[in-house]
Design an enzyme around this catalytic site. Structure first.
Site, PDB file in Angstrom:
ATOM      1  N   THR A 186      12.654  -3.728  -3.286  1.00  0.00           N
ATOM      2  CA  THR A 186      12.944  -3.452  -1.878  1.00  0.00           C
ATOM      3  C   THR A 186      14.108  -4.288  -1.353  1.00  0.00           C
ATOM      4  O   THR A 186      14.204  -5.491  -1.612  1.00  0.00           O
ATOM      5  CB  THR A 186      11.700  -3.719  -1.013  1.00  0.00           C
ATOM      6  OG1 THR A 186      10.623  -2.917  -1.490  1.00  0.00           O
ATOM      7  CG2 THR A 186      11.968  -3.376   0.448  1.00  0.00           C
ATOM      8  N   GLU A 187      14.993  -3.636  -0.601  1.00  0.00           N
ATOM      9  CA  GLU A 187      16.145  -4.287   0.013  1.00  0.00           C
ATOM     10  C   GLU A 187      16.140  -3.996   1.517  1.00  0.00           C
ATOM     11  O   GLU A 187      15.405  -3.121   1.978  1.00  0.00           O
ATOM     12  CB  GLU A 187      17.442  -3.770  -0.607  1.00  0.00           C
ATOM     13  CG  GLU A 187      17.550  -4.056  -2.093  1.00  0.00           C
ATOM     14  CD  GLU A 187      18.851  -3.563  -2.712  1.00  0.00           C
ATOM     15  OE1 GLU A 187      19.047  -3.788  -3.912  1.00  0.00           O
ATOM     16  OE2 GLU A 187      19.661  -2.949  -1.974  1.00  0.00           O
ATOM     17  N   PRO A 188      16.966  -4.716   2.283  1.00  0.00           N
ATOM     18  CA  PRO A 188      17.031  -4.431   3.721  1.00  0.00           C
ATOM     19  C   PRO A 188      17.316  -2.968   4.034  1.00  0.00           C
ATOM     20  O   PRO A 188      16.862  -2.449   5.047  1.00  0.00           O
ATOM     21  CB  PRO A 188      18.169  -5.342   4.191  1.00  0.00           C
ATOM     22  CG  PRO A 188      18.131  -6.500   3.248  1.00  0.00           C
ATOM     23  CD  PRO A 188      17.773  -5.902   1.915  1.00  0.00           C
ATOM     24  N   PHE A 223      11.043  -8.532   1.604  1.00  0.00           N
ATOM     25  CA  PHE A 223       9.612  -8.206   1.529  1.00  0.00           C
ATOM     26  C   PHE A 223       9.079  -8.389   0.108  1.00  0.00           C
ATOM     27  O   PHE A 223       8.246  -7.610  -0.365  1.00  0.00           O
ATOM     28  CB  PHE A 223       9.332  -6.780   2.014  1.00  0.00           C
ATOM     29  CG  PHE A 223       9.817  -6.494   3.413  1.00  0.00           C
ATOM     30  CD1 PHE A 223       9.562  -7.381   4.444  1.00  0.00           C
ATOM     31  CD2 PHE A 223      10.541  -5.350   3.687  1.00  0.00           C
ATOM     32  CE1 PHE A 223      10.023  -7.127   5.738  1.00  0.00           C
ATOM     33  CE2 PHE A 223      11.004  -5.081   4.972  1.00  0.00           C
ATOM     34  CZ  PHE A 223      10.740  -5.976   5.999  1.00  0.00           C
ATOM     35  N   GLU A 282       0.037   0.538 -10.174  1.00  0.00           N
ATOM     36  CA  GLU A 282       0.158  -0.195  -8.914  1.00  0.00           C
ATOM     37  C   GLU A 282      -0.620   0.502  -7.804  1.00  0.00           C
ATOM     38  O   GLU A 282      -1.363  -0.141  -7.049  1.00  0.00           O
ATOM     39  CB  GLU A 282       1.631  -0.320  -8.516  1.00  0.00           C
ATOM     40  CG  GLU A 282       1.846  -1.061  -7.202  1.00  0.00           C
ATOM     41  CD  GLU A 282       3.302  -1.107  -6.771  1.00  0.00           C
ATOM     42  OE1 GLU A 282       3.555  -1.477  -5.602  1.00  0.00           O
ATOM     43  OE2 GLU A 282       4.180  -0.770  -7.584  1.00  0.00           O
ATOM     44  N   GLN A 337     -28.344   4.178  18.393  1.00  0.00           N
ATOM     45  CA  GLN A 337     -27.919   5.377  17.669  1.00  0.00           C
ATOM     46  C   GLN A 337     -26.414   5.376  17.382  1.00  0.00           C
ATOM     47  O   GLN A 337     -25.979   5.709  16.277  1.00  0.00           O
ATOM     48  CB  GLN A 337     -28.292   6.626  18.467  1.00  0.00           C
ATOM     49  CG  GLN A 337     -27.959   7.928  17.751  1.00  0.00           C
ATOM     50  CD  GLN A 337     -28.263   9.148  18.604  1.00  0.00           C
ATOM     51  OE1 GLN A 337     -27.589   9.396  19.613  1.00  0.00           O
ATOM     52  NE2 GLN A 337     -29.291   9.896  18.219  1.00  0.00           N
ATOM     53  N   THR A 395       4.872   4.914   0.885  1.00  0.00           N
ATOM     54  CA  THR A 395       4.276   5.221   2.192  1.00  0.00           C
ATOM     55  C   THR A 395       3.412   6.482   2.135  1.00  0.00           C
ATOM     56  O   THR A 395       3.495   7.280   1.195  1.00  0.00           O
ATOM     57  CB  THR A 395       5.374   5.438   3.248  1.00  0.00           C
ATOM     58  OG1 THR A 395       6.142   6.604   2.874  1.00  0.00           O
ATOM     59  CG2 THR A 395       6.301   4.239   3.343  1.00  0.00           C
TER      60      THR A 395
END
Length: 392
Positions: free
Chosen positions: A139-141, A169, A255, A292, A378
């Site tokens: 992951t990159e910006p 991240f 993963e 309940q 995602t």
């Protein structure tokens, strides 16, 4: 499914064998005694001790599926599944599970599957012992789910590569000893222009820019990294040149399956804690579990947990058998991550004002759960994969 001889009865694989259940008890004791009591302390510190990797390595938990010749236990993916599920269920910390999982389940498998013998001895063997900590740098910006658009470059020179770029991240990014790093190795990049290099933190130009603050996973260190003219030797190329996209895809199923297993364990932990609370907490002269509306909430949560478990175990059966489980793993990842959010949310509702207190752990569970529908692909990506599976 497997047919049991002479009886005609059919049983799924798993059920976990007696050996797997013994492992489960061992993991549960370890996590309950050596992790759970320290979770709040580690949350405050924004990291857990590095020594925990050593301890997990000493007990063999980091090497369950790896061969004995590399210091592993010679087990299989089902052994590893037990570890992942129980770490989430008994520990009650998404951050600890993420930090250990990023090392053992995400950073080390590419070296195991694609590394040379020399690379395995350099990084896999000490990684299994917990002596070195690994991280995966993709992951990159400006590039997350769209892996093909990453911008970190590796320019070929005599004897190696010059790496420039950044990653963000990155779980374990602050203290990782080695980074399995995705780089562009052609001008165009894209699916056929990505390679993986193993970068080591002592290399000049390798910099940990910052330790990131997050909504959840507080006890895991998440880093932003920068590379400025980092010289990486030829022998640190992992797999074939320009075949990095295949390396990325090779571990995606596992993963995502570990994320599903972790969610199953996490949901069960939250359910158990909340059930105890509902039996003890009184309102209007009786335990709140007698009302309940509360009973109905537990009924709904239990259904989600059992569906999640059944779907995830079905994936595990297929994956462990060496079959293509892309569709099933994608379904499990998509369903379990949202289900974990829902169960944690209901738990907070049942706890009422106490749901915001650290004493019960449901507040932390809710914060930790929210990354699930984002990390590892995602929800939107999962739905796209499934849609294409149906020929749409």
């Amino acid at each position: 499914m497997t047919v049991i001889k002479d009886t005609g009865q059919r049983a799924p694989l798993p059920p976990f064998s007696e050996e797997h259940e013994e492992l489960r008890e061992s993991v549960r004791r370890f996590v309950s005694n050596e992790i759970a009591p320290h979770v709040e302390e580690w949350e405050e510190a924004r990291e857990f001790p590095r020594e925990l990797y050593n301890r997990c390595g000493e007990l063999g938990f980091l090497g369950l599926k790896y061969e004995t010749e590399y210091g592993g236990q010679g087990g299989d993916y089902v052994h590893d599944a037990v570890w992942v599920e129980e770490l989430a269920r008994s520990g009650g910390s998404g951050g600890v599970a993420a930090g250990i999982g990023a090392h053992a389940e995400i950073a080390m498998p590419p070296i195991w599957k694609f590394g040379t013998e020399e690379q395995k001895q350099r990084w896999l063997v000490p990684g299994i012992k917990g002596e070195l900590i690994g991280a995966l740098g993709v992951t990159e910006p400006g590039a997350g789910s769209d892996v093909a658009s990453l911008r970190t470059t590796a320019r070929k020179i005599g004897g190696g590569y010059i790496v420039n770029g950044s990653k963000t991240f990155i779980t374990n990014g602050v203290r990782a000893d080695f980074l399995v790093c995705a780089c562009k190795t052609t001008e165009e990049g894209g699916h056929h222009g990505i390679s993986f290099l193993v970068l080591e933190r002592e290399m000049p130009g390798y910099e940990v820019v910052s330790k990131l603050e997050k909504m959840g996973w507080h006890s895991s260190d998440t880093g932003e990294l920068s590379f400025t003219d980092v010289e990486v030797p030829e022998e640190n190329l992992l797999g074939e040149l320009n075949e990095g996209f295949r390396l990325i895809m090779a571990n995606f199923q596992w993963e995502r399956l570990t994320m599903a297993l972790g969610a199953v364990g996490g949901m069960q932990q939250v359910f158990d804690v909340t059930l105890r609370y509902a039996k003890e907490r009184e309102a209007f002269g009786r335990p709140i579990g007698r009302f309940q509306a509360i009973r109905h909430k537990f009924a709904e949560m239990s259904v989600k947990i059992e569906v999640a478990r059944a779907l995830t175990y079905a994936c595990l059966r297929k994956f462990a058998a060496g079959e293509d489980a892309t569709r099933e793993v994608t379904q499990a990842k998509l369903f379990t991550q949202r289900a974990m959010c829902d169960v944690a949310d209901e738990a907070i509702q049942i706890h009422g004002g106490y749901g915001y207190m650290r004493e019960y752990g449901v507040e932390r569970a809710y914060r930790d759960a929210r990354l699930g529908p984002i990390g590892g692909g995602t929800d939107e990506i999962m739905k796209e994969i499934l849609g294409r599976q149906f020929g749409l």
